[in-house]
Design an enzyme around this catalytic site. Structure first.
Site, short mmCIF file in Angstrom:
data_model
loop_
_atom_site.label_atom_id
_atom_site.label_comp_id
_atom_site.label_asym_id
_atom_site.label_seq_id
_atom_site.Cartn_x
_atom_site.Cartn_y
_atom_site.Cartn_z
N ASP A 32 0.84 -1.20 0.00
CA ASP A 32 0.00 0.00 0.00
C ASP A 32 0.88 1.25 0.00
O ASP A 32 1.61 1.50 0.95
CB ASP A 32 -0.90 0.00 1.24
N TYR A 70 3.09 9.90 -0.55
CA TYR A 70 4.19 9.30 0.21
C TYR A 70 5.53 9.54 -0.47
O TYR A 70 6.59 9.42 0.16
CB TYR A 70 4.00 7.79 0.37
N LYS A 95 -2.75 6.01 -4.14
CA LYS A 95 -3.82 6.96 -3.80
C LYS A 95 -3.54 8.31 -4.44
O LYS A 95 -2.39 8.72 -4.56
CB LYS A 95 -3.93 7.12 -2.28
N HIS A 112 -7.45 9.77 -1.84
CA HIS A 112 -6.78 9.71 -0.55
C HIS A 112 -7.58 10.37 0.57
O HIS A 112 -7.67 9.84 1.68
CB HIS A 112 -5.39 10.35 -0.67
#
Length: 284
Positions: free
Chosen positions: A48, A53, A78, A111
């Protein structure tokens, strides 16, 4: 390393998803390929990540280095909060594929709903995900951090029911109202921050349950998630902990232990992350 059988759970679109995954939130890009590589060696087959990120490229790098075929690993990403406008969302998704060097994603999520941004219009963003699914470049689509009101709006205005809703959930924040809505509407719940960023691990009840079953506090909390039927993806960069978090399918918690952990719920006071109704962060 010992391989445990991770259950595959059916999604509402006919696809399946491994119930246990490996999360890479807050793992620096320089450490991501190594951590994901270790997770794949241990036996994880579900990773994930997210655009925000900043480590999608390293996730793809780790998968290619593992020697596993692309279709052996379920990968989620996301949408960046800055790209909710439909044209921006389309371009952002294509960028994710380029970063990962994939032809498709297994799962793509909005997200955050960002109800105070973009005139509160997350429905047009969702419709882009529907387009992507129809085109075959993503197999399943879902949302993250959506509250009941957000999900009800999608149900009223969109054509496709999210396959998953990824929300903060742990013994200090059961998030039961959202989980109940998800279950009633065929949406699988995924739990992020499953150990409340470590806050629950020193809780006397968690420690006592762990001692009774001869497991670590992290293992019993992750097992609690699994027995509730949720999908969970712990994060670590330590090989020993990555392996430890994987070893949760060869024991069970009895009803009393489950109830004790569930009773730790503090409601909103237990939340470690932002409230989705208020969160409006857009990366610069």
């Amino acid at each position: 390393m010992a391989q445990n059988d991770i259950p595959d759970i059916a999604l509402n679109d006919g696809n399946t998803i491994p119930q246990l995954g490996f999360g890479v939130f807050q793992i620096e890009p320089k450490d991501t390929a190594r951590a994901v590589g270790t997770a794949l060696e241990v036996g994880y087959r579900h990773i994930d990540t997210a655009q925000m990120y900043g480590n999608e490229a390293e996730v793809g790098q780790a998968l290619r280095a593992s020697g596993l075929d692309r279709d052996e690993v379920f990968v989620t990403s996301k949408l960046n909060n800055g790209f909710h406008r439909p044209d921006d969302a389309r371009k952002a998704f294509e960028q994710s594929l380029r970063e990962l060097k994939f032809d498709y994603l297994d799962l793509f999520l909005i997200h955050w709903p960002l109800p105070t941004r973009y005139d509160g219009d997350f429905v047009s963003t969702w419709k882009v995900l529907e387009e992507l699914r129809d085109a075959g470049t993503v197999r399943s689509i879902g949302v993250s951090n959506f509250q009941v009101a957000h999900l009800e709006r999608l149900a009223a205005e969109a054509d496709v029911v999210p396959a998953v809703n990824q929300i903060e959930a742990h013994p200090y924040l059961g998030n039961e109202e959202v989980r109940a809505y998800d279950k009633a509407h065929g949406i699988l719940t995924e739990a992020w921050s499953p150990i409340a960023q470590g806050k629950v691990l020193d809780d006397p009840t968690v420690v006592d349950v762990a001692e009774q079953v001869g497991r670590t506090p992290a293992q019993v909390v992750l097992r609690w998630h699994v027995q509730r039927g949720d999908i969970v993806f712990p994060k670590s960069t330590t090989p020993k902990r990555i392996e430890e978090n994987f070893a949760i399918f060869d024991f069970t918690l009895d009803d009393t232990a489950m109830e004790r952990l569930t009773s730790l719920d503090r409601g909103e006071a237990g939340r470690t992350g932002p409230n989705p109704d208020e969160f409006d962060y857009i990366p610069s």
